[in-house]
Design a protein around this motif. Sequence first.
Motif, PDB file in Angstrom:
ATOM      1  N   VAL A 163      -1.731  17.672  -1.974  1.00  0.00           N
ATOM      2  CA  VAL A 163      -3.162  17.658  -2.285  1.00  0.00           C
ATOM      3  C   VAL A 163      -3.977  18.008  -1.045  1.00  0.00           C
ATOM      4  N   GLN A 164      -3.597  17.491   0.100  1.00  0.00           N
ATOM      5  CA  GLN A 164      -4.295  17.810   1.346  1.00  0.00           C
ATOM      6  C   GLN A 164      -4.238  19.303   1.629  1.00  0.00           C
ATOM      7  N   TYR A 177     -13.213  12.557  -0.109  1.00  0.00           N
ATOM      8  CA  TYR A 177     -12.003  11.829   0.267  1.00  0.00           C
ATOM      9  C   TYR A 177     -12.294  10.803   1.356  1.00  0.00           C
ATOM     10  N   ARG A 211     -11.404  12.748  -8.702  1.00  0.00           N
ATOM     11  CA  ARG A 211     -10.413  13.374  -9.571  1.00  0.00           C
ATOM     12  C   ARG A 211     -11.069  14.093 -10.749  1.00  0.00           C
ATOM     13  N   LEU A 222      -2.690  17.087 -11.183  1.00  0.00           N
ATOM     14  CA  LEU A 222      -2.764  16.512  -9.845  1.00  0.00           C
ATOM     15  C   LEU A 222      -3.184  15.039  -9.861  1.00  0.00           C
ATOM     16  N   THR A 223      -3.799  14.597 -10.951  1.00  0.00           N
ATOM     17  CA  THR A 223      -4.169  13.182 -11.044  1.00  0.00           C
ATOM     18  C   THR A 223      -2.938  12.303 -10.916  1.00  0.00           C
ATOM     19  N   ASP A 226      -1.382  12.739  -7.299  1.00  0.00           N
ATOM     20  CA  ASP A 226      -2.181  12.005  -6.319  1.00  0.00           C
ATOM     21  C   ASP A 226      -1.907  10.506  -6.426  1.00  0.00           C
ATOM     22  N   ALA A 267      -2.669  11.340   2.484  1.00  0.00           N
ATOM     23  CA  ALA A 267      -2.017  10.433   1.537  1.00  0.00           C
ATOM     24  C   ALA A 267      -1.554   9.165   2.246  1.00  0.00           C
TER      25      ALA A 267
END
Length: 307
Positions: A163-164, A177, A211, A222-223, A226, A267
């Motif tokens: 995700v990053q 974030y 999200r 991705l939810t 993550d 994360a």
Amino acid sequence: MFLSFLLAAASIAAEPSCRMAEADRAWLARSIVLWKTAETDWLRLVAQPLPDIVVFDGNCTYRLPDGDFGALVSQANVDGMATYDGHPLPMGPVSFADGSGAFVMSLPSVWRAAGVDSALGLEVLMEGVFLHEIMHTRQSSLANAAFEGFGAEQTEELSDDFVQALFEADAAYGAAYRQERDMLFAAASADDIGEARTLAGQALELMRARRARWFTDDRAWLTVADDVFLTMEGMGQWLVYRHFASLPGIGAQRAMDEARRGGRFWAQDEGLALMLVVDRLVPDWQQRAFREPEWRAVKLLAAAASR
């Protein structure tokens, strides 16, 4: 997973050129004992047999079936490369748990040769890494269950930094974030429980809003990713923090600074904040998070905010 390694190692179990350095061996033995303590005392889990542990130095790769030094088999590295599951490993800092539940890590002599160091000492840093990664062997089945609905292409490209990597260049996402992460750290350090719960609830709403804005359409999956990685990496970093803070003369703030490492890894950093909140406000979180795949970041945080 280990067939290629076992076939090779079986014929050279007493490989004469393979002798683990005493310092490396002592560190590994100490780290295994440390994990057994963390498993029962910090994670409050019923102890399970150790996973297969594969470690390597500059000369050889060593496999400890079920973490047993007495069953150790060794294999000389080929062309300066260690081998795991038939694949070469980079001769440098390596630590990971694979999908089969095995654990792989290079030994301190390799990290030292690569120039890795820490203000806490290299071995202490690596003990934290060991705890973080070997804990994932207790989570692999839960993560696999969460990812069952993903396509093969998605699963293959996943990592805790995924995700990053996608959103780091997006200034608006980065701001969202950081606001969410900072709210979690504020909840973890709030003066009283009521304030902590209020801040945890605000962080939860920020997480849901982030999200809902960015994880849409073909990125809706991705939810789940993550949620999984915040939880897994957060638990790992929480163990790192607990270990550092338990050492004489370190103190909570220094342990936090060393565990966060400047917040470079999203994360891990937000996950640590989240698990500090959960550990403060949900006393029995371990019994849900290690048993039920859906008890991940959002559910854990919701429980923290509502009690």
